[in-house]
Design a protein around this motif. Structure first.
Motif, PDB file in Angstrom:
ATOM      1  N   GLU A  14      49.532 105.188  27.535  1.00 53.68           N
ATOM      2  CA  GLU A  14      49.565 105.035  25.877  1.00 53.68           C
ATOM      3  C   GLU A  14      48.121 105.139  25.429  1.00 53.68           C
ATOM      4  OE1 GLU A  14      50.648 101.239  27.327  1.00 53.68           O
ATOM      5  OE2 GLU A  14      52.405 101.652  27.683  1.00 53.68           O
ATOM      6  N   ALA A  15      46.915 105.015  26.035  1.00 53.91           N
ATOM      7  CA  ALA A  15      45.831 105.345  25.796  1.00 53.91           C
ATOM      8  C   ALA A  15      45.397 106.818  25.632  1.00 53.91           C
ATOM      9  CB  ALA A  15      44.601 104.462  26.671  1.00 53.91           C
ATOM     10  N   ILE A  16      46.240 107.664  25.897  1.00 55.89           N
ATOM     11  CA  ILE A  16      45.860 108.932  25.881  1.00 55.89           C
ATOM     12  C   ILE A  16      45.390 109.760  24.742  1.00 55.89           C
ATOM     13  CG2 ILE A  16      48.092 110.265  25.723  1.00 55.89           C
ATOM     14  CD1 ILE A  16      46.014 110.822  28.722  1.00 55.89           C
ATOM     15  N   THR A  17      46.177 109.156  23.555  1.00 63.20           N
ATOM     16  CA  THR A  17      45.912 109.634  22.388  1.00 63.20           C
ATOM     17  C   THR A  17      44.247 109.479  21.721  1.00 63.20           C
ATOM     18  OG1 THR A  17      48.011 109.570  21.646  1.00 63.20           O
ATOM     19  CG2 THR A  17      46.429 109.974  19.824  1.00 63.20           C
ATOM     20  N   GLU A  74      40.904 118.488  26.615  1.00 64.99           N
ATOM     21  CA  GLU A  74      41.861 118.575  27.927  1.00 64.99           C
ATOM     22  C   GLU A  74      41.061 118.076  29.112  1.00 64.99           C
ATOM     23  OE1 GLU A  74      44.733 119.822  30.363  1.00 64.99           O
ATOM     24  OE2 GLU A  74      44.635 120.001  28.375  1.00 64.99           O
ATOM     25  N   LYS A  75      39.741 118.307  29.246  1.00 61.19           N
ATOM     26  CA  LYS A  75      38.849 117.808  30.029  1.00 61.19           C
ATOM     27  C   LYS A  75      39.135 116.294  30.345  1.00 61.19           C
ATOM     28  CE  LYS A  75      34.093 117.599  31.770  1.00 61.19           C
ATOM     29  NZ  LYS A  75      32.892 117.330  31.238  1.00 61.19           N
ATOM     30  N   ARG A  76      38.854 115.647  29.180  1.00 63.77           N
ATOM     31  CA  ARG A  76      38.829 114.305  29.152  1.00 63.77           C
ATOM     32  C   ARG A  76      40.227 113.673  29.522  1.00 63.77           C
ATOM     33  NH1 ARG A  76      35.045 111.615  25.048  1.00 63.77           N
ATOM     34  NH2 ARG A  76      33.033 112.400  25.625  1.00 63.77           N
ATOM     35  N   VAL A  77      41.446 114.228  29.152  1.00 68.51           N
ATOM     36  CA  VAL A  77      42.644 113.799  29.393  1.00 68.51           C
ATOM     37  C   VAL A  77      42.706 113.984  30.871  1.00 68.51           C
ATOM     38  CG1 VAL A  77      45.175 114.426  29.168  1.00 68.51           C
ATOM     39  CG2 VAL A  77      43.699 114.202  27.145  1.00 68.51           C
ATOM     40  N   SER A  78      42.466 115.193  31.396  1.00 74.78           N
ATOM     41  CA  SER A  78      42.708 115.268  32.873  1.00 74.78           C
ATOM     42  C   SER A  78      41.768 114.377  33.728  1.00 74.78           C
ATOM     43  CB  SER A  78      42.486 116.694  33.445  1.00 74.78           C
ATOM     44  OG  SER A  78      41.116 117.033  33.020  1.00 74.78           O
ATOM     45  N   GLU A  79      40.605 114.264  33.410  1.00 73.79           N
ATOM     46  CA  GLU A  79      39.750 112.937  33.830  1.00 73.79           C
ATOM     47  C   GLU A  79      40.515 111.672  33.862  1.00 73.79           C
ATOM     48  OE1 GLU A  79      36.025 113.298  31.878  1.00 73.79           O
ATOM     49  OE2 GLU A  79      35.384 115.050  33.262  1.00 73.79           O
ATOM     50  N   MET A  83      41.895 109.385  36.993  1.00 73.78           N
ATOM     51  CA  MET A  83      41.400 108.092  37.383  1.00 73.78           C
ATOM     52  C   MET A  83      42.581 107.306  37.367  1.00 73.78           C
ATOM     53  SD  MET A  83      40.828 104.838  35.639  1.00 73.78           S
ATOM     54  CE  MET A  83      41.053 105.410  33.800  1.00 73.78           C
ATOM     55  N   VAL A  84      43.690 107.422  36.502  1.00 71.40           N
ATOM     56  CA  VAL A  84      45.102 106.653  36.681  1.00 71.40           C
ATOM     57  C   VAL A  84      45.754 106.655  37.996  1.00 71.40           C
ATOM     58  CG1 VAL A  84      47.074 106.252  35.546  1.00 71.40           C
ATOM     59  CG2 VAL A  84      45.073 106.187  34.088  1.00 71.40           C
ATOM     60  N   ARG A  85      45.709 108.086  38.101  1.00 75.23           N
ATOM     61  CA  ARG A  85      46.297 108.434  39.591  1.00 75.23           C
ATOM     62  C   ARG A  85      45.709 107.596  40.756  1.00 75.23           C
ATOM     63  NH1 ARG A  85      46.578 113.895  37.452  1.00 75.23           N
ATOM     64  NH2 ARG A  85      48.425 114.031  36.540  1.00 75.23           N
ATOM     65  N   ARG A  86      44.255 107.760  40.780  1.00 72.52           N
ATOM     66  CA  ARG A  86      43.415 107.107  41.794  1.00 72.52           C
ATOM     67  C   ARG A  86      43.726 105.677  41.820  1.00 72.52           C
ATOM     68  NH1 ARG A  86      39.453 110.678  40.189  1.00 72.52           N
ATOM     69  NH2 ARG A  86      38.485 109.150  39.042  1.00 72.52           N
TER      70      ARG A  86
END
Length: 127
Positions: A14-17, A74-79, A83-86
């Motif tokens: 949810e916090a992606i936007t 894109e950089k922030r979203v992928s980071e 982080m969520v995956r880790r």
């Protein structure tokens, strides 16, 4: 092409936007400031650039800001996704370790109970 994944939960967090918006603003500001400095240098040094229309110069500035915004968003979203995956992997490992520890404790308790029961029986037979 990678093999299909067994992951079924593919909804974005949810916090992606807001994270993408912050990245876009940061990139637009960085690339915009660099573009502005380049504009000022080109106005002084390059007669061809001086001859361009104002609309085209604004287009160049906005294009640079949009490019920077897209790159940094894109950089922030992928980071953030990494982080969520880790975090999820760490939680899964922790949950697995706790369940293994619980199983081990239950097995030890069962062995202790069986040993105590055998000792009681041996004690009763010895009387």
């Amino acid at each position: 092409m990678p093999p299909p994944s067994s992951v079924t939960n593919i909804t974005p967090p949810e916090a992606i936007t807001p994270i993408a918006a912050q990245g876009f603003a940061s990139g637009a500001l960085r690339f915009g400031s660099i573009s502005l400095l380049t504009h000022l240098a080109l106005v002084r040094l390059n007669p061809i650039y001086r001859g361009l229309t104002v609309q085209f110069k604004v287009f160049i500035q906005l294009s640079a800001m949009t490019l920077g915004g897209c790159i940094f968003a894109e950089k922030r979203v992928s980071e953030y996704n990494d982080m969520v995956r880790r975090r999820n992997r760490a939680l899964e490992r922790s949950q697995r370790a706790w369940s293994e520890e619980r199983e081990l404790r239950e097995r030890i308790d069962q062995e202790n109970a069986a040993g105590a029961k055998a000792a009681m029986l041996a004690k009763e037979e010895g009387k």
